[in-house]
Design a protein around this motif. Structure first.
Motif, PDB file in Angstrom:
ATOM      1  N   TRP A  77      22.924  98.400  28.700  1.00 11.84           N
ATOM      2  CA  TRP A  77      23.296  97.361  29.660  1.00 11.84           C
ATOM      3  C   TRP A  77      24.337  97.955  30.583  1.00 11.84           C
ATOM      4  O   TRP A  77      25.392  98.383  30.140  1.00 11.84           O
ATOM      5  N   SER A  78      24.057  97.963  31.873  1.00 14.59           N
ATOM      6  CA  SER A  78      24.943  98.610  32.826  1.00 14.59           C
ATOM      7  C   SER A  78      24.854 100.126  32.598  1.00 14.59           C
ATOM      8  O   SER A  78      24.272 100.591  31.620  1.00 14.59           O
ATOM      9  N   SER A  79      25.412 100.895  33.490  1.00 12.82           N
ATOM     10  CA  SER A  79      25.328 102.344  33.384  1.00 12.82           C
ATOM     11  C   SER A  79      26.291 102.845  32.309  1.00 12.82           C
ATOM     12  O   SER A  79      27.469 102.475  32.309  1.00 12.82           O
ATOM     13  N   PRO A  80      25.809 103.698  31.382  1.00  9.51           N
ATOM     14  CA  PRO A  80      26.709 104.275  30.380  1.00  9.51           C
ATOM     15  C   PRO A  80      27.864 105.010  31.043  1.00  9.51           C
ATOM     16  O   PRO A  80      27.710 105.600  32.120  1.00  9.51           O
ATOM     17  N   ARG A  81      29.031 104.973  30.412  1.00 11.28           N
ATOM     18  CA  ARG A  81      30.236 105.558  31.015  1.00 11.28           C
ATOM     19  C   ARG A  81      30.475 106.999  30.565  1.00 11.28           C
ATOM     20  O   ARG A  81      31.035 107.790  31.306  1.00 11.28           O
ATOM     21  N   ASP A  82      30.099 107.336  29.350  1.00 12.18           N
ATOM     22  CA  ASP A  82      30.340 108.681  28.822  1.00 12.18           C
ATOM     23  C   ASP A  82      28.975 109.301  28.513  1.00 12.18           C
ATOM     24  O   ASP A  82      28.493 109.282  27.379  1.00 12.18           O
ATOM     25  N   TRP A  83      28.345 109.845  29.557  1.00 14.61           N
ATOM     26  CA  TRP A  83      26.957 110.290  29.441  1.00 14.61           C
ATOM     27  C   TRP A  83      26.755 111.320  28.331  1.00 14.61           C
ATOM     28  O   TRP A  83      25.783 111.250  27.580  1.00 14.61           O
ATOM     29  N   GLY A  84      27.652 112.292  28.230  1.00 10.94           N
ATOM     30  CA  GLY A  84      27.481 113.340  27.230  1.00 10.94           C
ATOM     31  C   GLY A  84      27.428 112.776  25.821  1.00 10.94           C
ATOM     32  O   GLY A  84      26.520 113.086  25.035  1.00 10.94           O
ATOM     33  N   LEU A  85      28.402 111.945  25.488  1.00  9.52           N
ATOM     34  CA  LEU A  85      28.455 111.324  24.162  1.00  9.52           C
ATOM     35  C   LEU A  85      27.246 110.435  23.930  1.00  9.52           C
ATOM     36  O   LEU A  85      26.591 110.512  22.876  1.00  9.52           O
ATOM     37  N   ASP A  86      26.921 109.592  24.904  1.00  7.42           N
ATOM     38  CA  ASP A  86      25.832 108.638  24.727  1.00  7.42           C
ATOM     39  C   ASP A  86      24.474 109.333  24.612  1.00  7.42           C
ATOM     40  O   ASP A  86      23.625 108.943  23.803  1.00  7.42           O
ATOM     41  N   LEU A  87      24.245 110.364  25.425  1.00  9.02           N
ATOM     42  CA  LEU A  87      22.991 111.113  25.329  1.00  9.02           C
ATOM     43  C   LEU A  87      22.873 111.797  23.969  1.00  9.02           C
ATOM     44  O   LEU A  87      21.789 111.846  23.377  1.00  9.02           O
ATOM     45  N   GLN A  88      23.986 112.341  23.478  1.00  6.67           N
ATOM     46  CA  GLN A  88      23.960 112.998  22.174  1.00  6.67           C
ATOM     47  C   GLN A  88      23.617 112.013  21.052  1.00  6.67           C
ATOM     48  O   GLN A  88      22.779 112.295  20.188  1.00  6.67           O
ATOM     49  N   ILE A  89      24.238 110.848  21.066  1.00  4.50           N
ATOM     50  CA  ILE A  89      23.988 109.852  20.020  1.00  4.50           C
ATOM     51  C   ILE A  89      22.548 109.342  20.088  1.00  4.50           C
ATOM     52  O   ILE A  89      21.874 109.200  19.057  1.00  4.50           O
ATOM     53  N   ILE A  90      22.051 109.086  21.305  1.00  2.64           N
ATOM     54  CA  ILE A  90      20.668 108.629  21.424  1.00  2.64           C
ATOM     55  C   ILE A  90      19.710 109.690  20.902  1.00  2.64           C
ATOM     56  O   ILE A  90      18.759 109.381  20.167  1.00  2.64           O
ATOM     57  N   MET A  91      19.928 110.949  21.261  1.00  2.35           N
ATOM     58  CA  MET A  91      19.057 112.022  20.777  1.00  2.35           C
ATOM     59  C   MET A  91      19.107 112.112  19.251  1.00  2.35           C
ATOM     60  O   MET A  91      18.069 112.303  18.591  1.00  2.35           O
ATOM     61  N   ASP A  92      20.295 111.969  18.675  1.00  2.00           N
ATOM     62  CA  ASP A  92      20.415 111.978  17.207  1.00  2.00           C
ATOM     63  C   ASP A  92      19.533 110.891  16.593  1.00  2.00           C
ATOM     64  O   ASP A  92      18.845 111.121  15.595  1.00  2.00           O
ATOM     65  N   LEU A  93      19.550 109.714  17.207  1.00  3.23           N
ATOM     66  CA  LEU A  93      18.779 108.593  16.674  1.00  3.23           C
ATOM     67  C   LEU A  93      17.281 108.782  16.889  1.00  3.23           C
ATOM     68  O   LEU A  93      16.467 108.420  16.032  1.00  3.23           O
ATOM     69  N   LEU A  94      16.885 109.355  18.025  1.00  9.12           N
ATOM     70  CA  LEU A  94      15.463 109.560  18.301  1.00  9.12           C
ATOM     71  C   LEU A  94      14.854 110.633  17.399  1.00  9.12           C
ATOM     72  O   LEU A  94      13.640 110.633  17.171  1.00  9.12           O
ATOM     73  N   LEU A  95      15.672 111.519  16.906  1.00  6.03           N
ATOM     74  CA  LEU A  95      15.193 112.571  16.007  1.00  6.03           C
ATOM     75  C   LEU A  95      15.456 112.241  14.542  1.00  6.03           C
ATOM     76  O   LEU A  95      15.129 113.033  13.663  1.00  6.03           O
ATOM     77  N   SER A  96      16.027 111.068  14.288  1.00  4.55           N
ATOM     78  CA  SER A  96      16.455 110.713  12.937  1.00  4.55           C
ATOM     79  C   SER A  96      15.304 110.245  12.054  1.00  4.55           C
ATOM     80  O   SER A  96      14.177 110.026  12.510  1.00  4.55           O
ATOM     81  N   GLU A  97      15.625 110.072  10.794  1.00  5.27           N
ATOM     82  CA  GLU A  97      14.686 109.498   9.836  1.00  5.27           C
ATOM     83  C   GLU A  97      14.962 107.996   9.754  1.00  5.27           C
ATOM     84  O   GLU A  97      16.015 107.569   9.302  1.00  5.27           O
ATOM     85  N   LYS A  98      14.024 107.214  10.301  1.00  4.73           N
ATOM     86  CA  LYS A  98      14.090 105.746  10.251  1.00  4.73           C
ATOM     87  C   LYS A  98      15.366 105.175  10.868  1.00  4.73           C
ATOM     88  O   LYS A  98      15.880 104.136  10.453  1.00  4.73           O
ATOM     89  N   GLY A  99      15.899 105.862  11.889  1.00  9.18           N
ATOM     90  CA  GLY A  99      17.056 105.332  12.601  1.00  9.18           C
ATOM     91  C   GLY A  99      18.370 105.497  11.882  1.00  9.18           C
ATOM     92  O   GLY A  99      19.359 104.870  12.277  1.00  9.18           O
ATOM     93  N   HIS A 100      18.445 106.339  10.844  1.00 10.11           N
ATOM     94  CA  HIS A 100      19.698 106.553  10.128  1.00 10.11           C
ATOM     95  C   HIS A 100      20.477 107.687  10.786  1.00 10.11           C
ATOM     96  O   HIS A 100      19.978 108.815  10.892  1.00 10.11           O
ATOM     97  N   LEU A 101      21.693 107.381  11.256  1.00  9.07           N
ATOM     98  CA  LEU A 101      22.533 108.406  11.858  1.00  9.07           C
ATOM     99  C   LEU A 101      22.799 109.533  10.867  1.00  9.07           C
ATOM    100  O   LEU A 101      23.016 109.304   9.677  1.00  9.07           O
ATOM    101  N   GLY A 102      22.773 110.758  11.375  1.00 10.61           N
ATOM    102  CA  GLY A 102      23.067 111.905  10.531  1.00 10.61           C
ATOM    103  C   GLY A 102      21.881 112.441   9.754  1.00 10.61           C
ATOM    104  O   GLY A 102      22.053 113.316   8.908  1.00 10.61           O
ATOM    105  N   THR A 103      20.688 111.930  10.029  1.00 15.56           N
ATOM    106  CA  THR A 103      19.486 112.420   9.353  1.00 15.56           C
ATOM    107  C   THR A 103      18.526 113.009  10.376  1.00 15.56           C
ATOM    108  O   THR A 103      18.652 112.781  11.575  1.00 15.56           O
ATOM    109  N   VAL A 104      17.547 113.758   9.880  1.00 20.61           N
ATOM    110  CA  VAL A 104      16.498 114.328  10.730  1.00 20.61           C
ATOM    111  C   VAL A 104      15.164 114.015  10.092  1.00 20.61           C
ATOM    112  O   VAL A 104      14.964 114.248   8.890  1.00 20.61           O
ATOM    113  N   SER A 105      14.248 113.483  10.866  1.00 23.38           N
ATOM    114  CA  SER A 105      12.945 113.094  10.332  1.00 23.38           C
ATOM    115  C   SER A 105      12.109 114.314   9.958  1.00 23.38           C
ATOM    116  O   SER A 105      11.988 115.254  10.751  1.00 23.38           O
TER     117      SER A 105
END
Length: 280
Positions: A77-105
């Motif tokens: 919602w609205s433009s993210p303010r800290d692109w580097g952090l937000d892109l990193q977290i989203i990528m972590d989640l997109l590569l995760s196992e069932k949406g669990h942070l800190g995992t890899v599918s």
């Protein structure tokens, strides 16, 4: 998603968290929360760390029974303010196992699965509320907006996965049809409450500064209630006077005031005298 954990991005401070809660989401997480709980999540956080420590709420993170944080959806919602952090977290989640942070599918990269195994393991969906690549600010030239953030994410995801598709994204906002359906519904309900009528509206005038979103959406929208839609492009934002718009509006005006005057003249609701000739 009301009772599931969501990640919301955008806004300043805790604004976006409060907006999400006001909408009825019970378990809201921000990137500041994640950063405060684990500062190593993004290695280049030094310039924005103080902000995240101030507004993050690591104590409020809802840990699952397995000790993991599961994210069911990402709402931008609205433009993210800290692109580097937000892109990193989203990528972590997109590569995760069932949406669990800190995992890899374990499905990632499996050539025997659709999309080479990427986004096949219950990763969270992403919902964008605005496709605009740029927006108008006090700067003389348009600045990057939420659509540019999505484009950046798509590029990173494609590069990281060897060309896999970013399947679980949905974008609403102009020019998507949902926005105009909602806008027309709101106007019809307002007309009914204001005048006690049947909610019928003759013409809706869409005023906007971006031909690729505001004007395109209004031009393409077909009302199921017989309402006529007309688009008015203003030169006080993204569109620069003298330029050829990608989508042709019904009228081009200097600013919002002139746009309203044109709408009143066009609808024959106001006799603007000499101005009406100029506007025509």
């Amino acid at each position: 998603l009301a009772d599931k954990r969501i990640l919301v991005l955008g806004g300043v401070g805790n604004q976006i968290r409060e907006v999400a809660r006001s909408y009825g989401f019970g378990h809201v997480l921000t990137s500041s929360d994640i950063c405060k709980a684990d500062q190593a999540v993004y290695p280049h956080i030094e310039m924005t760390l103080d902000h995240h420590l101030e507004h993050g709420n690591s104590g409020g993170i809802w840990w699952g029974p397995d000790g993991k944080i599961k994210i069911s959806a990402i709402l931008v919602w609205s433009s993210p303010r800290d692109w580097g952090l937000d892109l990193q977290i989203i990528m972590d989640l997109l590569l995760s196992e069932k949406g669990h942070l800190g995992t890899v599918s374990p499905m990632n990269g499996d050539e025997n699965l659709p999309n080479r195994g990427y986004l096949q393991d219950e990763q969270p969906t992403i919902h964008f509320c605005n496709p605009d690549l740029t927006w108008a600010t006090s700067h003389p030239h348009p600045r990057a907006a939420q659509g540019s953030f999505r484009a950046a994410l798509e590029g990173i995801f494609s590069a990281r996965t060897g060309g896999a598709k970013l399947l679980n994204c949905r974008t609403v906002g102009k020019p998507s049809e949902e926005t105009y359906i909602f806008g027309e519904k709101a106007l019809m309900e307002w007309e009914k409450a204001l005048n006690g009528g049947d909610g019928k509206i003759g013409t809706v005038y869409m005023v906007g500064d971006n031909p690729a979103s505001d004007i395109q959406g209004a031009n393409n929208f077909t009302s199921k209630h017989g309402t006529e839609w007309k688009s008015i492009l203003v030169e006080s934002g993204v569109h620069v006077a003298g330029g050829e718009p990608a989508h042709t509006p019904n009228a081009i005006m200097k600013g919002v005031k002139e746009a309203v005057e044109w709408a009143l003249w066009d609808s024959k609701m106001s006799d603007l005298g000499p101005i009406s000739e100029e506007l025509s």
